[in-house]
Scaffold this active site. Sequence first.
Site, mmCIF file in Angstrom:
data_model
loop_
_atom_site.group_PDB
_atom_site.id
_atom_site.type_symbol
_atom_site.label_atom_id
_atom_site.label_comp_id
_atom_site.label_asym_id
_atom_site.label_seq_id
_atom_site.Cartn_x
_atom_site.Cartn_y
_atom_site.Cartn_z
ATOM 1 N N GLY A 158 0.999 -1.306 0.029
ATOM 2 C CA GLY A 158 0.060 0.040 -0.103
ATOM 3 C C GLY A 158 1.008 1.178 0.124
ATOM 4 N N GLY A 165 0.577 5.881 0.709
ATOM 5 C CA GLY A 165 -0.358 6.913 0.924
ATOM 6 C C GLY A 165 0.371 8.330 0.979
ATOM 7 N N GLY A 166 -0.255 9.156 1.600
ATOM 8 C CA GLY A 166 0.564 10.643 1.766
ATOM 9 C C GLY A 166 1.783 10.438 2.527
ATOM 10 N N PHE A 167 1.846 9.703 3.431
ATOM 11 C CA PHE A 167 3.121 9.297 4.321
ATOM 12 C C PHE A 167 4.111 8.791 3.637
ATOM 13 C CE2 PHE A 167 4.984 9.211 8.422
ATOM 14 C CZ PHE A 167 5.853 7.938 8.361
ATOM 15 N N GLY A 168 3.784 7.675 2.735
ATOM 16 C CA GLY A 168 4.910 6.792 1.944
ATOM 17 C C GLY A 168 4.135 5.790 1.528
ATOM 18 N N VAL A 201 3.934 1.381 2.352
ATOM 19 C CA VAL A 201 3.675 0.526 3.148
ATOM 20 C C VAL A 201 4.148 -0.830 2.667
ATOM 21 C CG1 VAL A 201 2.290 -0.835 4.757
ATOM 22 C CG2 VAL A 201 1.689 1.412 4.079
ATOM 23 N N LYS A 239 5.306 1.121 7.718
ATOM 24 C CA LYS A 239 5.004 2.237 6.857
ATOM 25 C C LYS A 239 6.299 3.289 6.821
ATOM 26 C CE LYS A 239 1.703 5.199 8.556
ATOM 27 N NZ LYS A 239 0.417 5.664 9.008
ATOM 28 N N ASP A 255 -9.657 11.228 10.952
ATOM 29 C CA ASP A 255 -9.428 10.799 9.157
ATOM 30 C C ASP A 255 -10.120 9.436 9.270
ATOM 31 O OD1 ASP A 255 -6.681 10.284 7.079
ATOM 32 O OD2 ASP A 255 -8.585 11.133 6.826
#
Length: 838
Positions: free
Chosen positions: A502, A504-507, A509, A523, A619
């Site tokens: 996966g 996302g905005g964080f990076g 996974v 993550k 969120d």
Amino acid sequence: MDLRILAFLLPLFLPSALFVSTTAFNPDTSHYLNCGSAPDIVITTDVPSRNFTDDSPFLSDSDKYPSLSNPSVAASSSSSLYSTARVFTSSASYRFTINTNGTYVLRLHFFPFSGNGYNLSSARFGVNALQRGVVLLEDFSAPISTAPIIKEYFLWVDSDELVVTFAPSPSSSLAFVNAVEVFTAPANLNINEDSQPDIAQLSRQALETVHRINMGGPRVNDSLWRTWIADDDYLLNKVASLSNHTDPDKITYQPNESDDVAPRTVYSTARTMNISSSLRANPSFDFNVTWSFPVVAGYKYLVRTHFCDFISQGFSTDIIFDLYVGNLPVREIQASDHVNSLAQAFYIDFDLAVPSSGMINISIGRDVARTTKWNANAMLNGLEIFKVIDGTSNLLSNSSNGVPIAAIVGVAVGGVLLVSLLIIFVMVFIRKRRRSKPLPLLPNESWSPFRETPRGNSVGRSSKSTEGTALAASLRVNLGLYIPLLDIKAATNDFDESLVVGSGGFGKVYKGVLADGTKIAVKRAMPGSKQGYPEFQTEILVLSGIRHRHLVSLIGYCDEQSERILVYEYMEKGTLRNHLYGSDKPCLSWKQRLEICIGAARGLHYLHTGYSHTIIHRDIKSTNILLDENYLAKVSDFGLSKLGPSFGETHVTTGVKGTFGYFDPEYFKTQKLTDKSDVYSFGVMLFEVLCARPVIDRSLSMEQLNLAEWALHWQRRGQLEKIIDQRLVGKINTNSLRKFGETAEKCVAEYGIDRPAFADILWNLEYALQLHVTELKREPHEDSGAVESQMSVAAMRDVDTASLNFDEANDRSRMARQGESDLMASTVFSQLVTDEGR
């Protein structure tokens, strides 16, 4: 006095043959005081033995307080511990050095006698403990008896000293004690903090042992010097039950458990139903075995029920039965849900408020809905009842210098008022300062509070560290959360792209496996990621302080070489969204979707009410609900989480963060964040689960673009079935869909005050599940209002226990006070509603 209620007999009063212990318990910290006497007394009948020593070193100004000898008890006899007593004519305190924080057992021994002008049976006094002054006894009196009165407490100690204070009541001039025990409680004896929120909170409160019962067996003592008494005197109808037993050597414990919880001699006996042949001729026979225990009204109680199924013929055909604890909802019990083999011990905790009658009834009975007349039975092996002590008080005594008590009270009240005003002033000042200039979580010279050296391995801190820095640093020391970068690289094959599950905005996974075989989700923040260090820190601080079955567990973190990495438990099935649309995964059934929503709601309810301070997620969306291999839902991604409003405040003023489409419109307009903002987002997600489409789909027409608005349009017309996932058409009970739609509609109300709390949401989702699974035949108007009492409660028992967790019955209390809401408990569920709130 009824010694069944207040007395726990010391093992030295019992033949040593009755003392059974398989493992000698050796506490980390222990103090055993022989009060009022210098010679040591060793209780040789104990296993292990206890050495009671002189109490003078633990008592300030011990010369002020006389010791008293009991002329009727010889010093050489087996009861020599009670041959002396320490007498207090004014307030006095014992002080015990505490090596490690945690739960401690405190036992106070009282055996009154007369001598030297003192009559201890006329003494009335109070006892409090800990620096915050938790009241253990108030205006207590111990009359002359043939056996000692032993009061046992479990105290959470988070300081380096435990203080126990004795003070005569205003109506008396005496207090006394014969012996005092303080020792570290075994770790596996403590309340499981992974349990429901209301139970987990009790691990930090003082508990007093009220009853400790061996069901179906004799009085026994265990390795913690506790006495388990027989249950015969508490049975309401002995004829309805049978006593069963097996070889104690056949009893086993689960991993990380031992006989410290309860001895094998307790688990090897059980009380079961007395089912005669004539009863078995009636396929629908149904009766309960009931015990009734006297308690003090007005308190909450923790009830621990002990089970060990040695009566079933096979593990796959073990008995299923109903357990009733006080006024809590019925709980279905099946040993195979908790253990891995027959004759393996386990226990379940309950918390409840006691009715005004001052009695707690415990019942077991056949589960009529799930058993035949041939495998029907029920059992209980042991029971413990603890009173929850949450009150504090100043112990006042007659002053030795002649100062009137009224004067002391006046000074005390005045002092309290002055201190209260000062505290209010300081709180207002701090709050204003925070609003004008927020305190930094991080030191200015470092981007990471966990870093001391370039490798980030040091845990030493400078005295100039900020409060947030010190807290964060303590996480590594106390929780062992830090994982070296080399270990993470080894677990992910140096961040092999083929292991990406996966992003996302964080990076990204990654899936990984630690050296010990633990599957993990890693993550990893990427340079330039939209989520910065504050989110990284928030995730660690939030998840290290909470734990719940429906919240993703944080295993560790890493901040070496400019890397920011969070390591979680691996969730095999991935995100909820991937099972709804946008992938080729199998379609989730309506029952599965309801169970997932219920699980997520439980996790969010814990965030809002189960912690010392409300936590607002901010969120909530389908990509932040993860599923394990059994489709158990867990809430994840706490990077945007925010502490809720303080006491007396209604909201938190903060910039809007979250995901477009799930935003609470009231929060978006006013920037005032409340826990009802999470409710709105959850409501949007409910429609997403039902309709299996993105919450914002720009490929659709303007009227269909926003899912919440589109679904509300059809819900208000009573035609929600027209837009549901086409794969579910004809597969959803009509009334279940109606209840689900009503719940989602309430969640997305325009104003937060009109939205339900998660306790109410849980109730309605579980009801929707019951309507679907049991296919109850309902009239449309009945789903939102009162239900006729003739509706079979037994039918509700058909629901899968995985989806109906009655441990969380206290969540329902708020509904009992909201008569005007559509989200109301029906009368058929009135037995599940309690008076206890958060």
